[in-house]
Design a protein around this motif. Structure first.
Motif, PDB file in Angstrom:
ATOM      1  N   ALA A 121      38.243  29.287  57.295  1.00 21.34           N
ATOM      2  CA  ALA A 121      37.224  28.873  56.327  1.00 21.34           C
ATOM      3  C   ALA A 121      37.362  27.391  56.052  1.00 21.34           C
ATOM      4  O   ALA A 121      38.480  26.865  55.926  1.00 21.34           O
ATOM      5  CB  ALA A 121      37.376  29.667  55.033  1.00 21.34           C
ATOM      6  N   GLU A 122      36.227  26.692  56.000  1.00 24.33           N
ATOM      7  CA  GLU A 122      36.229  25.274  55.721  1.00 24.33           C
ATOM      8  C   GLU A 122      36.229  25.038  54.217  1.00 24.33           C
ATOM      9  O   GLU A 122      35.874  25.905  53.418  1.00 24.33           O
ATOM     10  CB  GLU A 122      35.003  24.626  56.363  1.00 24.33           C
ATOM     11  CG  GLU A 122      34.978  24.729  57.886  1.00 24.33           C
ATOM     12  CD  GLU A 122      33.748  24.060  58.476  1.00 24.33           C
ATOM     13  OE1 GLU A 122      32.889  23.608  57.662  1.00 24.33           O
ATOM     14  OE2 GLU A 122      33.622  24.009  59.699  1.00 24.33           O
ATOM     15  N   SER A 123      36.644  23.887  53.805  1.00 28.06           N
ATOM     16  CA  SER A 123      36.683  23.521  52.387  1.00 28.06           C
ATOM     17  C   SER A 123      35.272  23.577  51.793  1.00 28.06           C
ATOM     18  O   SER A 123      34.306  23.091  52.403  1.00 28.06           O
ATOM     19  CB  SER A 123      37.264  22.125  52.203  1.00 28.06           C
ATOM     20  OG  SER A 123      37.287  21.763  50.856  1.00 28.06           O
ATOM     21  N   GLY A 124      35.121  24.194  50.620  1.00 29.16           N
ATOM     22  CA  GLY A 124      33.826  24.357  49.954  1.00 29.16           C
ATOM     23  C   GLY A 124      33.141  25.663  50.281  1.00 29.16           C
ATOM     24  O   GLY A 124      32.060  25.951  49.744  1.00 29.16           O
ATOM     25  N   ALA A 125      33.708  26.488  51.162  1.00 28.38           N
ATOM     26  CA  ALA A 125      33.078  27.753  51.550  1.00 28.38           C
ATOM     27  C   ALA A 125      33.237  28.802  50.441  1.00 28.38           C
ATOM     28  O   ALA A 125      34.121  28.723  49.580  1.00 28.38           O
ATOM     29  CB  ALA A 125      33.714  28.245  52.852  1.00 28.38           C
ATOM     30  N   PHE A 126      32.348  29.779  50.479  1.00 29.54           N
ATOM     31  CA  PHE A 126      32.400  30.910  49.538  1.00 29.54           C
ATOM     32  C   PHE A 126      33.201  32.044  50.150  1.00 29.54           C
ATOM     33  O   PHE A 126      33.009  32.392  51.323  1.00 29.54           O
ATOM     34  CB  PHE A 126      30.995  31.399  49.205  1.00 29.54           C
ATOM     35  CG  PHE A 126      30.296  30.586  48.154  1.00 29.54           C
ATOM     36  CD1 PHE A 126      30.349  30.952  46.813  1.00 29.54           C
ATOM     37  CD2 PHE A 126      29.598  29.436  48.508  1.00 29.54           C
ATOM     38  CE1 PHE A 126      29.705  30.197  45.851  1.00 29.54           C
ATOM     39  CE2 PHE A 126      28.957  28.685  47.540  1.00 29.54           C
ATOM     40  CZ  PHE A 126      29.005  29.060  46.208  1.00 29.54           C
ATOM     41  N   LEU A 127      34.085  32.642  49.351  1.00 34.06           N
ATOM     42  CA  LEU A 127      34.899  33.758  49.780  1.00 34.06           C
ATOM     43  C   LEU A 127      34.524  35.017  49.005  1.00 34.06           C
ATOM     44  O   LEU A 127      33.861  34.960  47.970  1.00 34.06           O
ATOM     45  CB  LEU A 127      36.394  33.442  49.575  1.00 34.06           C
ATOM     46  CG  LEU A 127      36.913  32.177  50.277  1.00 34.06           C
ATOM     47  CD1 LEU A 127      38.381  31.960  49.929  1.00 34.06           C
ATOM     48  CD2 LEU A 127      36.727  32.276  51.793  1.00 34.06           C
ATOM     49  N   ASN A 128      34.967  36.175  49.528  1.00 42.46           N
ATOM     50  CA  ASN A 128      34.684  37.454  48.870  1.00 42.46           C
ATOM     51  C   ASN A 128      35.596  37.635  47.645  1.00 42.46           C
ATOM     52  O   ASN A 128      36.796  37.340  47.712  1.00 42.46           O
ATOM     53  CB  ASN A 128      34.874  38.623  49.834  1.00 42.46           C
ATOM     54  CG  ASN A 128      33.916  38.542  51.014  1.00 42.46           C
ATOM     55  OD1 ASN A 128      32.772  38.121  50.872  1.00 42.46           O
ATOM     56  ND2 ASN A 128      34.386  38.955  52.188  1.00 42.46           N
ATOM     57  N   GLY A 129      35.029  38.134  46.559  1.00 39.23           N
ATOM     58  CA  GLY A 129      35.806  38.356  45.336  1.00 39.23           C
ATOM     59  C   GLY A 129      36.009  39.843  45.049  1.00 39.23           C
ATOM     60  O   GLY A 129      35.150  40.667  45.352  1.00 39.23           O
ATOM     61  N   GLU A 130      37.159  40.190  44.465  1.00 36.45           N
ATOM     62  CA  GLU A 130      37.482  41.573  44.129  1.00 36.45           C
ATOM     63  C   GLU A 130      38.378  41.596  42.895  1.00 36.45           C
ATOM     64  O   GLU A 130      39.187  40.684  42.689  1.00 36.45           O
ATOM     65  CB  GLU A 130      38.174  42.248  45.325  1.00 36.45           C
ATOM     66  CG  GLU A 130      38.488  43.717  45.100  1.00 36.45           C
ATOM     67  CD  GLU A 130      39.211  44.338  46.276  1.00 36.45           C
ATOM     68  OE1 GLU A 130      39.738  45.459  46.126  1.00 36.45           O
ATOM     69  OE2 GLU A 130      39.279  43.673  47.339  1.00 36.45           O
ATOM     70  N   ILE A 131      38.224  42.655  42.114  1.00 37.92           N
ATOM     71  CA  ILE A 131      39.055  42.834  40.917  1.00 37.92           C
ATOM     72  C   ILE A 131      39.715  44.195  40.995  1.00 37.92           C
ATOM     73  O   ILE A 131      39.069  45.196  41.327  1.00 37.92           O
ATOM     74  CB  ILE A 131      38.212  42.730  39.622  1.00 37.92           C
ATOM     75  CG1 ILE A 131      37.610  41.335  39.497  1.00 37.92           C
ATOM     76  CG2 ILE A 131      39.070  43.035  38.400  1.00 37.92           C
ATOM     77  CD1 ILE A 131      36.734  41.173  38.274  1.00 37.92           C
ATOM     78  N   ARG A 132      41.023  44.259  40.686  1.00 41.53           N
ATOM     79  CA  ARG A 132      41.766  45.510  40.688  1.00 41.53           C
ATOM     80  C   ARG A 132      42.369  45.743  39.306  1.00 41.53           C
ATOM     81  O   ARG A 132      42.776  44.800  38.627  1.00 41.53           O
ATOM     82  CB  ARG A 132      42.880  45.488  41.731  1.00 41.53           C
ATOM     83  CG  ARG A 132      42.368  45.438  43.146  1.00 41.53           C
ATOM     84  CD  ARG A 132      43.504  45.358  44.138  1.00 41.53           C
ATOM     85  NE  ARG A 132      42.993  45.185  45.507  1.00 41.53           N
ATOM     86  CZ  ARG A 132      43.760  44.908  46.559  1.00 41.53           C
ATOM     87  NH1 ARG A 132      45.080  44.782  46.383  1.00 41.53           N
ATOM     88  NH2 ARG A 132      43.222  44.760  47.750  1.00 41.53           N
TER      89      ARG A 132
END
Length: 349
Positions: A121-132
């Motif tokens: 992933a390049e800087s500034g990219a969006f990643l997947n989020g999750e909460i546990r």
């Protein structure tokens, strides 16, 4: 170099040092090269800036920004700053987990295998989020199913033990006795309910007839409400008239009684006046009785008359032959001589 310039340089250095310290506390070392990534969450569950970002327990960065977006879903934009030495795949999951039961949070980066080249992933990219949650955070998603199975087995054994100890038919525990009593009470209620239901079924015809009669009576009363209102008004008026007539009769009787009492009092007053006048006349010596009361000589004369009358009656009783008329005067004289002789003889003795 002048003192003013030294002070200015010192102030600038202090500001730069304070800015660097602030960023360093937040986990962003501005002296090192870093990459930033963005993650969208519906809820960050209390995540704060400066929270460490870890990979397999190793801190590789921190949370450097949290922004509440003004969109329809009101999502939260979280900015992560990672050291440039760490490369992460494009399919990396940024997981917010609970750091113990006290409510702290951590951020884990999870991915299947490391990346290389274009897979990173390049800087500034969006990643997947999750909460546990807490349990998933402490056990892990892989072991959660097995843990739940173990927990299910343990809870089942515990329930069976409790059931055998407290709820068995032969148990003497208070809970078992209460449940047996409750079961007996429920059976009695069911029997009573069946009896009531049967009674209602058998009496449904009579109840329907009674309700029909009540409805008919209500309708009849409703149709005759004007007549009933008139009857009640007449009864009320009649009662008022009877009360008024009775009151008038009573007042008339009271007035008549008062008039009779007044007449009686007037008669008594006249009688008392006559008695008063009579007493005054007696006191002044008027009339025969007054004279008797006032004339002392008349009293003595009456007393002497009474004494003479007593002597006469005594003589009549002793010598009645003197007062009985006889045909011959000589016989009377003979009795007189006989009496004289008796008196003489009595005197000589």
């Amino acid at each position: 170099m002048s003192n003013e310039l030294k002070v200015a340089l010192l102030a600038i250095a202090a500001l730069l040092l304070a800015f660097w310290g602030y960023k360093f506390i937040l986990g962003n070392n501005i002296l090192e090269k870093s990459n930033t990534f963005q993650v969208l969450y519906d809820d960050i569950a209390g995540l704060q800036e400066g929270t460490a970002v870890q990979i397999n327990g190793v801190t590789v960065g921190s949370v450097t920004g949290i922004t509440l977006l003004d969109n329809d879903d009101q999502q939260v934009l979280v900015e992560l700053t990672l050291s440039a030495d760490y490369k992460i795949p494009k399919q990396t999951d940024v997981v917010i987990v609970a750091d113990g039961v006290m409510g702290g949070k951590k951020v884990y980066l999870e991915y299947e295998r490391p990346c290389s080249g274009d897979d990173c992933a390049e800087s500034g990219a969006f990643l997947n989020g999750e909460i546990r949650g807490v349990l998933a955070s402490m056990i892990g998603t892989d072991d959660l199913g097995a843990y739940m199975e173990q927990l299910k087995d343990v809870m089942g054994a515990l329930v069976d033990t409790l059931n055998q100890t407290l709820l068995d038919e032969n148990s003497n525990s208070p809970i078992a006795k209460s449940l047996r009593n409750l079961e007996a009470t429920t059976a009695n209620l069911q029997s009573s309910t069946r009896q009531v239901d049967g009674l209602l079924r058998r009496s449904s015809g009579a109840i329907e007839g009674t309700m029909a009669n009540i409805n008919s009576l209500t309708s009849e009363l409703n149709s005759q409400k004007e007549a009933l209102a008139s009857f009640i008004a007449n009864a009320d008026s009649l009662s008022g008239q009877l009360v008024e007539a009775d009151l008038r009769k009573t007042m008339a009787e009271v007035n008549a009684t008062i008039a009779g009492l007044q007449a009686t009092l007037a008669t008594a007053d006249r009688a008392l006046s006559g008695i008063s006048m009579t007493m005054e006349k007696l006191s002044s010596g008027e009339g025969t009785l007054g004279k008797l009361l006032q004339d002392e000589q008349l009293y003595y004369d009456l007393r002497e008359l009474s004494t003479s009358t007593d002597s006469l009656m005594e003589d009549i009783q002793e010598r009645p032959y003197r007062y009985i008329p006889f045909k011959g005067r000589n016989r009377v004289k003979r009795y007189d001589r006989k009496d004289e002789a008796l008196e003489s003889a009595g005197g000589s003795n």
